[in-house]
Design an enzyme around this catalytic site. Sequence first.
Site, PDB file in Angstrom:
ATOM      1  N   ASN A  72     -25.766 -14.491  13.445  1.00 59.20           N
ATOM      2  CA  ASN A  72     -25.859 -15.919  13.783  1.00 59.20           C
ATOM      3  C   ASN A  72     -26.800 -16.147  14.962  1.00 59.20           C
ATOM      4  O   ASN A  72     -27.619 -17.079  14.961  1.00 59.20           O
ATOM      5  CB  ASN A  72     -24.468 -16.476  14.106  1.00 59.20           C
ATOM      6  N   GLU A 105     -15.616 -14.636   9.266  1.00 59.08           N
ATOM      7  CA  GLU A 105     -16.452 -13.658   8.575  1.00 59.08           C
ATOM      8  C   GLU A 105     -15.595 -12.578   7.919  1.00 59.08           C
ATOM      9  O   GLU A 105     -16.066 -11.482   7.634  1.00 59.08           O
ATOM     10  CB  GLU A 105     -17.453 -13.011   9.539  1.00 59.08           C
TER      11      GLU A 105
END
Length: 367
Positions: A234, A269
Amino acid sequence: MLRELFFNLCLLISLHYLLRFTFRSWPVPRRGWRHALRLSALAAAGLILMLFPAPIAPGVQVDLRAVPVAFATLQFGPLAGVLVALPIMLYRALLGGVGLYAALPSLLGVIVATTLMRRVVPAVGPLFWRHWPGVIVMFAFNGVPLLFLPDGPQLFTQVYPLLLVMNVLGALAAWGVLSERFHVLRLTSQWQSAALTDALTGLGNRRQFDLDLEAMGPGDALLLLDVDHFKRVNDTHGHHVGDEVLQEIARLLEREARGRDRAYRYGGEEFAVILRDVKGDGLNRVAERLRSAVERHALRATGGTVTVSVGGAGWAALPLRQLVQRADEALYAAKHGGRNQARVWGIWSPTQGGDPASRTVLRRPQP
């Protein structure tokens, strides 16, 4: 005749109101014993309507029996229409009379016309009434064979216009009752799907996972997967790329898992896979196959390697919370053992000694 047909119309609507309660889920199943019972109910509705006909001449009677046949054809196809029509035709043959030679072709004509109109008129839905011209076409042939009976033109002039109007009104009213039911079932299905599906990946969400976890039994197993260094993905490539990575992993889990297994997005995640009927060393093999698949294929969005750590545990007549805890501890061991590996909670045996509640045997599966 008008009074008898009006009673037939009221009876038709009442029967379809009762029939609506046989539809319990969306989409409507088109096979199996429930489907067979539903077709039987439609045939029974046609037979009941025939018990209250409008007699118009010796051996000639009319009713709204064609409406359930047309509905079965429109909703489920011509074969279903024929299956519903068969008991009605047999009963009409038993009644006999000269009207038989008009009744059977009329019902077959309704099946043919409705089959052709399926390309134009959608299956019964909330806006079905807008397609009333197509409904007229479905019943346009019904009653035409009266022309070939003795005094046929007179009978046709006397009966056909009113019969057509009653059939069309009956179809719109009765199918409108079912349309409302279908609309509710469709919305309920959509809401349930939205409530139990992860919007980003399309996998089952945590709520669906908890529901399916309750259904686990002997031979089933659980895998937990965590994307390694996902924060780095990210931070380096942006959250939109992180979303693409999660979507790609979800696709890989659905493709690589066995057909009877199911994958979930467990957390941000984190993913989970419930495996059904795992035999022998199957849990090790599936865990390693999923890990390896991600390592090989989840590269497109970042231009580099994306890996996952996998932890697994098999069903062992334990509380479900403890099963999840074992899989989570195996996942913890995989991450702290170097990541990009799969570890499975080993089965404790008395020969190992110690406390079975606190003993774990974690091993690296072979590819």
